[in-house]
Each structure stands twice: as C-alpha cells, then as structure tokens.
Write a protein that holds these residues in place. Structure first.
Motif, PDB file in Angstrom:
ATOM      1  N   SER A   1     -39.423 -38.876  55.591  1.00 20.29           N
ATOM      2  CA  SER A   1     -40.224 -38.701  54.386  1.00 20.29           C
ATOM      3  C   SER A   1     -40.735 -37.277  54.345  1.00 20.29           C
ATOM      4  CB  SER A   1     -41.412 -39.685  54.383  1.00 20.29           C
ATOM      5  OG  SER A   1     -42.259 -39.424  55.492  1.00 20.29           O
ATOM      6  N   GLY A   2     -41.290 -36.913  53.208  1.00 25.52           N
ATOM      7  CA  GLY A   2     -41.912 -35.611  53.078  1.00 25.52           C
ATOM      8  C   GLY A   2     -41.094 -34.653  52.235  1.00 25.52           C
ATOM      9  N   PRO A   3     -41.764 -33.621  51.708  1.00 27.65           N
ATOM     10  CA  PRO A   3     -41.113 -32.684  50.789  1.00 27.65           C
ATOM     11  C   PRO A   3     -40.005 -31.861  51.431  1.00 27.65           C
ATOM     12  CG  PRO A   3     -43.312 -31.898  51.384  1.00 27.65           C
ATOM     13  CD  PRO A   3     -43.190 -33.301  51.911  1.00 27.65           C
ATOM     14  N   GLY A   4     -40.022 -31.718  52.759  1.00 29.92           N
ATOM     15  CA  GLY A   4     -38.987 -30.930  53.412  1.00 29.92           C
ATOM     16  C   GLY A   4     -37.588 -31.446  53.156  1.00 29.92           C
ATOM     17  N   PHE A   5     -37.458 -32.758  53.020  1.00 39.33           N
ATOM     18  CA  PHE A   5     -36.152 -33.337  52.731  1.00 39.33           C
ATOM     19  C   PHE A   5     -35.667 -32.960  51.338  1.00 39.33           C
ATOM     20  CE2 PHE A   5     -37.377 -36.238  56.182  1.00 39.33           C
ATOM     21  CZ  PHE A   5     -36.211 -36.231  56.934  1.00 39.33           C
ATOM     22  N   HIS A   6     -36.594 -32.639  50.448  1.00 38.55           N
ATOM     23  CA  HIS A   6     -36.227 -32.320  49.073  1.00 38.55           C
ATOM     24  C   HIS A   6     -35.999 -30.820  48.896  1.00 38.55           C
ATOM     25  CE1 HIS A   6     -39.530 -35.602  48.634  1.00 38.55           C
ATOM     26  NE2 HIS A   6     -38.451 -36.099  49.183  1.00 38.55           N
ATOM     27  N   THR A   7     -36.673 -30.004  49.720  1.00 41.20           N
ATOM     28  CA  THR A   7     -36.606 -28.556  49.536  1.00 41.20           C
ATOM     29  C   THR A   7     -35.686 -27.892  50.556  1.00 41.20           C
ATOM     30  OG1 THR A   7     -38.616 -28.335  50.878  1.00 41.20           O
ATOM     31  CG2 THR A   7     -38.885 -28.440  48.477  1.00 41.20           C
TER      32      THR A   7
ATOM     33  N   PRO B   1     -39.735 -46.097  56.227  1.00 39.73           N
ATOM     34  CA  PRO B   1     -40.971 -46.591  55.622  1.00 39.73           C
ATOM     35  C   PRO B   1     -41.356 -47.963  56.165  1.00 39.73           C
ATOM     36  CG  PRO B   1     -39.591 -45.597  53.950  1.00 39.73           C
ATOM     37  CD  PRO B   1     -38.787 -45.601  55.217  1.00 39.73           C
ATOM     38  N   GLY B   2     -42.637 -48.126  56.484  1.00 34.50           N
ATOM     39  CA  GLY B   2     -43.106 -49.358  57.098  1.00 34.50           C
ATOM     40  C   GLY B   2     -43.098 -49.292  58.607  1.00 34.50           C
ATOM     41  N   GLY B   3     -42.643 -48.171  59.178  1.00 33.69           N
ATOM     42  CA  GLY B   3     -42.641 -48.003  60.625  1.00 33.69           C
ATOM     43  C   GLY B   3     -41.433 -48.588  61.323  1.00 33.69           C
ATOM     44  N   PHE B   4     -40.362 -48.898  60.604  1.00 34.19           N
ATOM     45  CA  PHE B   4     -39.191 -49.505  61.224  1.00 34.19           C
ATOM     46  C   PHE B   4     -38.309 -48.440  61.865  1.00 34.19           C
ATOM     47  CE2 PHE B   4     -40.438 -52.313  57.693  1.00 34.19           C
ATOM     48  CZ  PHE B   4     -40.830 -53.399  58.447  1.00 34.19           C
ATOM     49  N   PRO B   5     -37.847 -48.685  63.092  1.00 32.99           N
ATOM     50  CA  PRO B   5     -37.116 -47.663  63.834  1.00 32.99           C
ATOM     51  C   PRO B   5     -35.635 -47.641  63.504  1.00 32.99           C
ATOM     52  CG  PRO B   5     -37.395 -49.600  65.210  1.00 32.99           C
ATOM     53  CD  PRO B   5     -38.105 -49.901  63.898  1.00 32.99           C
ATOM     54  N   ALA B   6     -35.057 -46.476  63.662  1.00 31.64           N
ATOM     55  CA  ALA B   6     -33.615 -46.300  63.521  1.00 31.64           C
ATOM     56  C   ALA B   6     -33.226 -45.031  64.262  1.00 31.64           C
ATOM     57  CB  ALA B   6     -33.219 -46.215  62.041  1.00 31.64           C
TER      58      ALA B   6
END
Length: 445
Positions: free
Chosen positions: A43-49, A71-76
C-alpha cells in the motif's frame, strides 16, 4: 488480455483498479503466516508514483523473495527476482495457480477487498489448475487463435475512428476515458460475437466493474447475463466468432463454464490492454526519445509499446500462485499453502538480468527483446493468441490515433498525470490532451 489473471470477472473489482490497496483494520505487521518481521505493506503512494524505487528497497532489505502484508494483515510472498519468478512460473506442480490451497482461507472475511483480485475457486480457465485448467485451455485457446489478425485490425481501425470522431472536432479529449478504455472491449465484444450496440453496454459494464463503486455488483450481474445470452444465441445460430468456436469444441462444457470463460476473456482484455495503450501514449507524449514517433520517426509505436512492457507494464503484481508443499525459494522457507505474488514489474528491473537485457538492446534494439515478464510465464501465462490480439488492438489503436490527430500533445504538465491507486495494476486515471480540431471520417466538407 495482456495479463488475464489480474482481471477476473469474479466480482466487482475483478477487472483491475477497483480495490483500494491500503491496509485495512486489523493489520498484524505481516508476521502471521510468514513468521518474518518487517513485512512490507502492499500500500501507499510509492506504488503509484515510483514503484521501481520501492522494489529496489525491497531487494536491498529482503532479497528476491519479499515478505509482504496484504490489506487486513494477511501474509504473502512477493517474488521480485527474475530467476525466482521464472522458477515459480515454470513449476506448475510445486506452485500451481490453485487458490483453494491458500492457508489463510479460514481468516478471510467475505467482504475482503482483494478477494476479487485473488479469486475464488470456479470452473474458469483462469481459476482452475492442472488437468482442469488444461481442459479449459484446450477449448479457449484455439478459439482465440482462429481469429483473423487482419479482421481484428479492421475492427480496431473502424472502432478507433468511431471513438475519435466523437472528440475530434472539439480539440480536447481524455484519452483514457474516451479512447483507451472503451476501444479494447469494443473490439473484443465483436470478436466473441456481440453486435455493436450490446458491445457498448459491455464497455459500460466493465467500466463500472473497474471503478468498483456502488454499481459494481449490479454491473457484474449484467456482465454474466450478457454472456449467458450470448451462449444461447450462438448455440442457436453459430457464426464466425470466438463463442461459436468454443461451442464447437468436441468436449462438452456447461453453460456456466462457457459464460465464465467468456467473461474471463473479455475482462482480461479490458483494463490491461487499455493501460498498455494509455501508458504507451503517455510515453510518446512525455519522453524526448519517443517524440519522433508522433511524426513517424525512427522510434516506432511498436518500440514504445515494448518499452512500456519492460518499464511501465500494465500489470505490476499478479496474484498468484500457492505452494503445494513446503519449499525453499530465494533463501526463504515457503510453507505449504502460502500465497506467492508474481512481481512482474520488479522482475523486469532485476539488476541480475538488466545487463543481459542492455546487451540485447544494443544488439537489436529494445523492440527486438521480448524476454520481459509482462505476460507472465509458464503454463498459466497469458495465452499467446491473447497476447497477439492485445498487441494488434493496442498498436492499431495508437496508430489510428496518431494518424488522425498528428499534433497531439498533453493538456497538462506531465507531473500532474495521476496513476491508478493500485499496487497491482499500473495505468493512468486520465490522459488529457489537446490537438487541432479535425473533421470526422464521415464529414466530406
């Protein structure tokens, strides 16, 4: 159609950017499941910019396989190493695209925002594994392969002209909303067998799905209804189209399976191809090295499109694969049932292969090197006929656009262009342009 798994018709956000990528309540810091502290939130703006800056930081801090938090804290695990990604996508037995294997299902709420992106088990080409996947592929892929490339280009030219006619006399347009987004689905609707008036409604349906707004659930129901009606119509009156060829396949499928596969084909070709058009056009309008393309210079449209697949691909992260047993990958212990996200955009920038790519570019030009991972790889990659259809649509659309509007230029500073807020998909929310008004194709005055 460039990355079909990222565009599931399963539910509202399934065509791409409808899911917010911010971490939801109850985040755990990512240690649950992976057992690795410091997991990176997707998440976060870095992924968009500046996603490549984030990928470099991930590679520095975690190596080629990164513990991440959904999102929700689920791991991957996010696989960002080119070699590791090649390994995962090449081994369909150890890392199948079988979402039923996920070891987090008991924790996933029914309204989890990424559920459409991850998918749920269903009898569709994009959500089956092993022999069942191959059964669907044996029916769908030849039906796509039989589409005539010259006919596809003809459809695309005609529909592109129609979209440009709607804006060409006013001198301004939003190339995302008014051209790049509707064009692929209008062409695909024709290819699967819809008349143009119904194709226009399919375009509206997929727009609502991509937006993920209050009308998304109704749009998804309408999408399925369209496909069920199409199956019934083509069973009664076959034609020269993808649906009729699927129905003529010797092995029988249920109406639900036909409809789901048609939904997958159409949804998969929607936003990814639209973003390929949008990102390529943005590149040509903002980068000096491609400016000559606007005047027919040495940097061709095809080269700009391939540059985008390397550097600015429509699908940055693809969900996913699941480990069928405990495994070791990139120095990480992968547990049975762990989700692996394919970091296609990051793998293309892996420094371990960049020198090889650079050498190949020097020898043949970027247009001659297609070792990128933009279409994924292995058994579950985007089928080759689908790649070809997407390439014809994107290239023809851009060529018609530049031919009709030769003095096209951005109407806002490049720094004001906004990316879709998604860690998974990379496209523009709008692409405002201006140009000298021209006549419509039907205006002989």
């Amino acid at each position: 159609m460039t990355n079909p798994s990222s565009a599931t018709p399963a539910s509202p956000a399934g065509t791409g950017g409808g899911c917010p990528m911010s971490s939801g309540p109850g985040g755990t810091g990512g240690t649950a499941g992976t057992g690795v502290p410091g997991a990176v939130p997707l998440s976060g703006p870095g992924f968009h910019t500046e996603p490549q800056a984030l990928y470099r930081a991930m590679r520095r801090d975690h190596g080629p396989v990164v513990p991440v938090e959904l999102p929700g804290g689920f791991p991957a695990w996010l696989v960002i190493g080119y070699r590791e990604l090649h390994q995962v996508t090449s081994d369909g037995e150890l890392y199948p695209r079988d979402v039923s294997l996920w070891n987090q299902w008991e924790n996933i709420p029914a309204d989890w925002p990424l559920l459409p992106m991850v998918g749920t088990p269903m009898p569709s080409i994009y959500f089956t594994a092993g022999a069942e996947h191959r059964r669907h592929a044996d029916m769908v892929v030849p039906a796509l392969e039989a589409a005539d490339p010259f006919e596809i280009r003809q459809h695309c030219e005609q529909l592109a002209d129609r979209l440009i006619d709607a804006v060409c006399s006013r001198g301004t347009a939003d190339l995302v909303a008014e051209f790049a987004e509707p064009l692929p689905v209008l062409v695909l609707a024709r290819l699967v067998g819809f008349p143009d008036d119904e194709g226009a409604d399919i375009a509206r349906v997929l727009k609502d799905l991509a937006d993920g707004g209050p009308d998304a659930q109704k749009a998804h129901l309408r999408f399925g209804e369209h496909m069920h009606r199409l199956v019934a119509a083509k069973r009664a009156h076959p034609g020269d189209d993808v649906t009729s060829r699927m129905l003529a396949h010797p092995e029988p499928f249920t109406d639900e399976e036909y409809a789901l596969d048609l939904m997958a084909i159409t949804a998969a070709g929607h936003l990814t191809t639209a973003d390929w058009i949008g990102n390529s056009t943005r590149l040509m309008l903002t980068e000096d090295q491609f400016a000559d393309s606007l005047a027919g210079g040495r940097h061709s449209v095809a080269e700009a499109m391939n540059e985008v697949l390397w550097e600015d691909g429509p699908t940055q992260i693809l969900a996913g694969r699941w480990a069928s047993r405990d495994a070791r990958l990139g120095g990480r212990n992968i547990a049975r049932g762990d989700m692996l996200l394919l970091g296609l955009g990051a793998a293309n920038a892996d420094p371990h292969i960049r020198q090889q790519v650079t050498d190949a570019v020097v020898r043949s030009g970027r247009g001659g090197n297609s070792a990128h991972m933009a279409f994924s790889h292995g058994e579950y990659r985007c089928p080759f006929p689908a790649q070809e259809i997407a390439e014809i649509i994107a290239r023809t659309g851009i060529e018609v656009l530049l031919d009709r509007l030769p003095d096209l230029e951005l109407a806002v500073p490049a720094t004001e262009l906004v990316r879709r807020p998604s860690a998974f998909l990379r496209g523009m929310t709008s692409l405002p342009v201006r140009f000298t008004p021209v006549r419509t194709t039907g205006d002989a005055s």
